[in-house]
Design an enzyme around this catalytic site. Structure first.
Site, PDB file in Angstrom:
ATOM      1  N   HIS A   1       0.819  -1.211   0.000  1.00 14.60           N
ATOM      2  CA  HIS A   1       0.000   0.000   0.000  1.00 14.60           C
ATOM      3  C   HIS A   1       0.855   1.263   0.000  1.00 14.60           C
ATOM      4  CE1 HIS A   1      -3.723  -2.144   1.840  1.00 14.60           C
ATOM      5  NE2 HIS A   1      -3.487  -2.488   0.609  1.00 14.60           N
TER       6      HIS A   1
ATOM      7  N   CYS B   1       5.641  11.085  -7.646  1.00 13.70           N
ATOM      8  CA  CYS B   1       5.435  12.244  -8.525  1.00 13.70           C
ATOM      9  C   CYS B   1       4.242  11.969  -9.447  1.00 13.70           C
ATOM     10  CB  CYS B   1       6.681  12.498  -9.380  1.00 13.70           C
ATOM     11  SG  CYS B   1       6.472  13.890 -10.528  1.00 13.70           S
TER      12      CYS B   1
ATOM     13  N   CYS C   1       5.737  12.337 -13.323  1.00 15.74           N
ATOM     14  CA  CYS C   1       6.568  11.309 -14.001  1.00 15.74           C
ATOM     15  C   CYS C   1       6.490   9.953 -13.328  1.00 15.74           C
ATOM     16  CB  CYS C   1       8.022  11.796 -14.051  1.00 15.74           C
ATOM     17  SG  CYS C   1       8.858  11.787 -12.459  1.00 15.74           S
TER      18      CYS C   1
ATOM     19  N   CYS D   1      11.941  14.893 -12.085  1.00 14.80           N
ATOM     20  CA  CYS D   1      11.543  15.696 -13.260  1.00 14.80           C
ATOM     21  C   CYS D   1      11.389  17.174 -12.931  1.00 14.80           C
ATOM     22  CB  CYS D   1      10.233  15.157 -13.845  1.00 14.80           C
ATOM     23  SG  CYS D   1       8.772  15.562 -12.861  1.00 14.80           S
TER      24      CYS D   1
ATOM     25  N   GLY E   1      -2.445  -9.427  12.298  1.00 14.42           N
ATOM     26  CA  GLY E   1      -3.007  -8.107  12.575  1.00 14.42           C
ATOM     27  C   GLY E   1      -3.743  -7.460  11.433  1.00 14.42           C
ATOM     28  N   THR E   2      -4.549  -8.221  10.715  1.00 12.23           N
ATOM     29  CA  THR E   2      -5.356  -7.610   9.663  1.00 12.23           C
ATOM     30  C   THR E   2      -6.784  -8.128   9.738  1.00 12.23           C
ATOM     31  OG1 THR E   2      -5.562  -7.187   7.282  1.00 12.23           O
ATOM     32  CG2 THR E   2      -4.623  -9.308   7.926  1.00 12.23           C
TER      33      THR E   2
ATOM     34  N   ASN F   1      -4.197 -12.790  15.255  1.00 13.31           N
ATOM     35  CA  ASN F   1      -4.956 -11.545  15.278  1.00 13.31           C
ATOM     36  C   ASN F   1      -5.619 -11.344  16.646  1.00 13.31           C
ATOM     37  OD1 ASN F   1      -5.654  -9.368  13.297  1.00 13.31           O
ATOM     38  ND2 ASN F   1      -7.734  -9.894  13.964  1.00 13.31           N
ATOM     39  N   LEU F   2      -5.874 -10.084  16.993  1.00 16.29           N
ATOM     40  CA  LEU F   2      -6.450  -9.829  18.327  1.00 16.29           C
ATOM     41  C   LEU F   2      -7.783 -10.532  18.504  1.00 16.29           C
ATOM     42  CD1 LEU F   2      -5.883  -8.184  20.913  1.00 16.29           C
ATOM     43  CD2 LEU F   2      -7.297  -6.370  19.958  1.00 16.29           C
ATOM     44  N   GLU F   3      -8.575 -10.534  17.437  1.00 19.98           N
ATOM     45  CA  GLU F   3      -9.872 -11.229  17.496  1.00 19.98           C
ATOM     46  C   GLU F   3     -10.110 -11.938  16.178  1.00 19.98           C
ATOM     47  OE1 GLU F   3     -11.888  -7.708  18.466  1.00 19.98           O
ATOM     48  OE2 GLU F   3     -11.828  -6.912  16.432  1.00 19.98           O
TER      49      GLU F   3
HETATM   50  P1  NAD Z   1     -11.596  -2.551  -1.319  1.00 18.34           P
HETATM   51  O1  NAD Z   1     -12.840  -3.047  -1.972  1.00 18.34           O
HETATM   52  O2  NAD Z   1     -10.348  -3.346  -1.473  1.00 18.34           O
HETATM   53  O3  NAD Z   1     -11.833  -2.293   0.203  1.00 18.34           O
HETATM   54  C1  NAD Z   1     -13.038  -2.734   0.722  1.00 18.34           C
HETATM   55  C2  NAD Z   1     -13.058  -2.224   2.109  1.00 18.34           C
HETATM   56  O4  NAD Z   1     -12.417  -0.956   2.133  1.00 18.34           O
HETATM   57  C3  NAD Z   1     -14.452  -2.024   2.577  1.00 18.34           C
HETATM   58  O5  NAD Z   1     -14.817  -3.204   3.296  1.00 18.34           O
HETATM   59  C4  NAD Z   1     -14.341  -0.810   3.428  1.00 18.34           C
HETATM   60  O6  NAD Z   1     -13.867  -1.218   4.692  1.00 18.34           O
HETATM   61  C5  NAD Z   1     -13.225  -0.040   2.794  1.00 18.34           C
HETATM   62  N1  NAD Z   1     -13.716   0.975   1.855  1.00 18.34           N
HETATM   63  C6  NAD Z   1     -13.414   1.068   0.545  1.00 18.34           C
HETATM   64  N2  NAD Z   1     -13.961   2.167   0.019  1.00 18.34           N
HETATM   65  C7  NAD Z   1     -14.638   2.757   1.021  1.00 18.34           C
HETATM   66  C8  NAD Z   1     -15.414   3.917   1.120  1.00 18.34           C
HETATM   67  N3  NAD Z   1     -15.577   4.732   0.078  1.00 18.34           N
HETATM   68  N4  NAD Z   1     -15.979   4.213   2.315  1.00 18.34           N
HETATM   69  C9  NAD Z   1     -15.783   3.401   3.357  1.00 18.34           C
HETATM   70  N5  NAD Z   1     -15.075   2.286   3.338  1.00 18.34           N
HETATM   71  C10 NAD Z   1     -14.504   1.994   2.174  1.00 18.34           C
HETATM   72  O7  NAD Z   1     -11.345  -1.061  -1.820  1.00 18.34           O
HETATM   73  P2  NAD Z   1     -10.815  -0.787  -3.230  1.00 18.34           P
HETATM   74  O8  NAD Z   1     -11.368   0.500  -3.724  1.00 18.34           O
HETATM   75  O9  NAD Z   1     -10.958  -2.005  -4.087  1.00 18.34           O
HETATM   76  O10 NAD Z   1      -9.258  -0.568  -2.918  1.00 18.34           O
HETATM   77  C11 NAD Z   1      -8.372  -0.934  -3.931  1.00 18.34           C
HETATM   78  C12 NAD Z   1      -7.062  -1.044  -3.276  1.00 18.34           C
HETATM   79  O11 NAD Z   1      -6.705   0.182  -2.601  1.00 18.34           O
HETATM   80  C13 NAD Z   1      -7.123  -2.070  -2.199  1.00 18.34           C
HETATM   81  O12 NAD Z   1      -6.668  -3.233  -2.799  1.00 18.34           O
HETATM   82  C14 NAD Z   1      -6.170  -1.602  -1.174  1.00 18.34           C
HETATM   83  O13 NAD Z   1      -4.965  -2.325  -1.310  1.00 18.34           O
HETATM   84  C15 NAD Z   1      -5.859  -0.174  -1.511  1.00 18.34           C
HETATM   85  N6  NAD Z   1      -6.200   0.691  -0.377  1.00 18.34           N
HETATM   86  C16 NAD Z   1      -5.226   1.415   0.246  1.00 18.34           C
HETATM   87  C17 NAD Z   1      -5.590   2.258   1.279  1.00 18.34           C
HETATM   88  C18 NAD Z   1      -4.581   3.070   2.034  1.00 18.34           C
HETATM   89  O14 NAD Z   1      -4.943   3.966   2.787  1.00 18.34           O
HETATM   90  N7  NAD Z   1      -3.312   2.703   1.887  1.00 18.34           N
HETATM   91  C19 NAD Z   1      -6.902   2.406   1.650  1.00 18.34           C
HETATM   92  C20 NAD Z   1      -7.808   1.606   0.992  1.00 18.34           C
HETATM   93  C21 NAD Z   1      -7.472   0.756  -0.042  1.00 18.34           C
HETATM   94  N1  APR Z   2      -2.448  -7.530  17.986  1.00 17.18           N
HETATM   95  C1  APR Z   2      -2.952  -8.235  16.936  1.00 17.18           C
HETATM   96  N2  APR Z   2      -3.997  -7.815  16.186  1.00 17.18           N
HETATM   97  C2  APR Z   2      -4.529  -6.619  16.506  1.00 17.18           C
HETATM   98  C3  APR Z   2      -4.066  -5.827  17.577  1.00 17.18           C
HETATM   99  C4  APR Z   2      -2.967  -6.335  18.330  1.00 17.18           C
HETATM  100  N3  APR Z   2      -2.435  -5.670  19.370  1.00 17.18           N
HETATM  101  N4  APR Z   2      -4.837  -4.709  17.653  1.00 17.18           N
HETATM  102  C5  APR Z   2      -5.737  -4.803  16.653  1.00 17.18           C
HETATM  103  N5  APR Z   2      -5.583  -5.955  15.978  1.00 17.18           N
HETATM  104  C6  APR Z   2      -6.354  -6.456  14.827  1.00 17.18           C
HETATM  105  C7  APR Z   2      -7.822  -6.110  14.868  1.00 17.18           C
HETATM  106  O1  APR Z   2      -8.538  -7.134  15.520  1.00 17.18           O
HETATM  107  C8  APR Z   2      -8.160  -6.041  13.382  1.00 17.18           C
HETATM  108  O2  APR Z   2      -8.611  -7.297  12.918  1.00 17.18           O
HETATM  109  O3  APR Z   2      -5.821  -5.823  13.703  1.00 17.18           O
HETATM  110  C9  APR Z   2      -6.818  -5.735  12.698  1.00 17.18           C
HETATM  111  C10 APR Z   2      -6.763  -4.339  12.105  1.00 17.18           C
HETATM  112  O4  APR Z   2      -7.684  -4.296  11.051  1.00 17.18           O
HETATM  113  P1  APR Z   2      -7.849  -2.949  10.227  1.00 17.18           P
HETATM  114  O5  APR Z   2      -7.953  -1.807  11.150  1.00 17.18           O
HETATM  115  O6  APR Z   2      -8.930  -3.189   9.213  1.00 17.18           O
HETATM  116  O7  APR Z   2      -6.442  -2.773   9.467  1.00 17.18           O
HETATM  117  P2  APR Z   2      -5.968  -3.554   8.183  1.00 17.18           P
HETATM  118  O8  APR Z   2      -6.539  -4.933   8.151  1.00 17.18           O
HETATM  119  O9  APR Z   2      -4.498  -3.408   8.111  1.00 17.18           O
HETATM  120  O10 APR Z   2      -6.640  -2.698   6.979  1.00 17.18           O
HETATM  121  C11 APR Z   2      -6.333  -3.140   5.656  1.00 17.18           C
HETATM  122  O11 APR Z   2      -7.458  -1.217   4.717  1.00 17.18           O
HETATM  123  O12 APR Z   2      -7.905   1.013   4.870  1.00 17.18           O
HETATM  124  C12 APR Z   2      -7.146   0.073   4.223  1.00 17.18           C
HETATM  125  O13 APR Z   2      -5.035   0.332   3.249  1.00 17.18           O
HETATM  126  C13 APR Z   2      -5.695   0.314   4.475  1.00 17.18           C
HETATM  127  O14 APR Z   2      -3.927  -1.222   4.784  1.00 17.18           O
HETATM  128  C14 APR Z   2      -5.244  -0.901   5.232  1.00 17.18           C
HETATM  129  C15 APR Z   2      -6.238  -1.929   4.766  1.00 17.18           C
END
Ligand code: NAD
Ligand code: APR
Length: 237
Positions: free
Chosen positions: A113, A121, A124, A143, A179-180, A205-207
């Protein structure tokens, strides 16, 4: 564990939570404080670049106030100790844009990400290390155009290095997700991809997450405890 040679690890915001960086979807998370459509889409940047630059400038500056935690350090140790030969590989893929894996000592983390400490940029498409604010779109080092934006993959944009990630998943013996929430694709689908090629899959993961049911094993707890314990199991203490 002798039959484990190729490992892919995916980390998300939860691995950095114990370092004090907000996750996105937990209570009080980033997406409770900001709307994705205001700060994390290309349309948001086109509509109000100063707001978006400021959002990431603040997140970049906050990196100076946090430290890696035991989970980041455990993965850096694994990377340094994992065999380096033709029949072994280890790839750490992170969705996180912070620099805590690197500051814990990890050398080759794939940021799908993007990274807060990188600028892109818009003229470019060059990417460059960037540690200060991007507030007024300073000139590109490649550039010269005043066209720098945060090097963050926003919703609707393509993540980085997807071919490299899918190639690693195809040859993985073990896929570990740390942690995702399993809410965002394509990262949320990596577990199914790895399993389709015969990898064992483990979630730390936490949950329970949206994807827990896809994993062979899902352990709940804090990354700072679960990851070092898993490493001891893998490396034999
Ligand atoms: P997505 O379909 O991959 O994401 C779905 C999830 O993103 C939803 O469950 C929701 O939690 C959230 N989401 C997406 N758009 C949202 C909106 N307008 N409002 C609220 N929640 C929203 O999203 P996408 O458009 O297919 O993303 C494409 C790629 O962009 C993803 O693969 C991801 O890797 C990347 N991304 C990066 C970031 C960042 O901040 N780095 C944020 C989001 C997505
Ligand atoms: N240890 C392990 N897991 C944890 C902890 C902890 N201390 N604290 C929180 N978590 C878990 C939560 O239970 C949750 O499932 O981490 C996860 C965080 O989930 P998100 O907040 O959705 O973050 P992430 O999964 O990284 O989001 C994915 O969404 O918005 C986009 O690009 C953005 O990279 C992000 C992507």
């Amino acid at each position: 564990m002798a039959d484990i040679r190729n490992i892919v690890i995916l980390t998300g915001a939860g691995i950095s939570a114990e370092s004090g960086i907000d996750t996105f979807r937990d209570a009080g998370g980033l997406w409770e404080k900001h709307r994705i459509e205001d700060v994390a889409t290309p349309e948001a940047f086109a509509r109000n670049p100063a707001l978006v630059q400021g959002f990431y400038d603040a997140r970049r500056a906050a990196l100076d106030t946090v430290e890696p935690n035991a989970a980041h350090r455990a993965l850096a140790r694994l990377e340094s100790e994992w065999p380096r030969d033709d029949s072994h590989s280890l790839l750490i893929v992170t969705q996180n844009v912070d620099d805590l894996h690197e500051r814990a000592g990890a050398k080759s983390v794939l940021h799908m990400h993007g990274r807060l400490r990188s600028a892109l940029c818009t003229a470019c498409r060059a990417r460059m290390e960037w540690h200060g604010p991007l507030g007024d779109a300073p000139p590109c080092e490649a550039c010269g155009a005043p066209a720098l934006r945060p090097d963050i993959v926003w919703f609707g944009e393509m993540p980085y290095e997807m071919e490299r990630i899918y190639a690693a998943l195809a040859s993985a013996d073990l896929f570990v997700s740390i942690g995702t929430s399993g809410a965002v694709y394509p990262a949320a689908g990596f577990v199914q991809e790895a399993a389709a090629y015969g990898a064992r899959t483990l979630e730390l993961n936490l949950e329970r997450s949206e994807g827990s049911h896809w994993f062979d094993e899902s352990r709940q707890g804090r990354a700072g405890e679960l990851v070092p314990a898993w490493l001891d199991e893998l490396l034999g203490g």
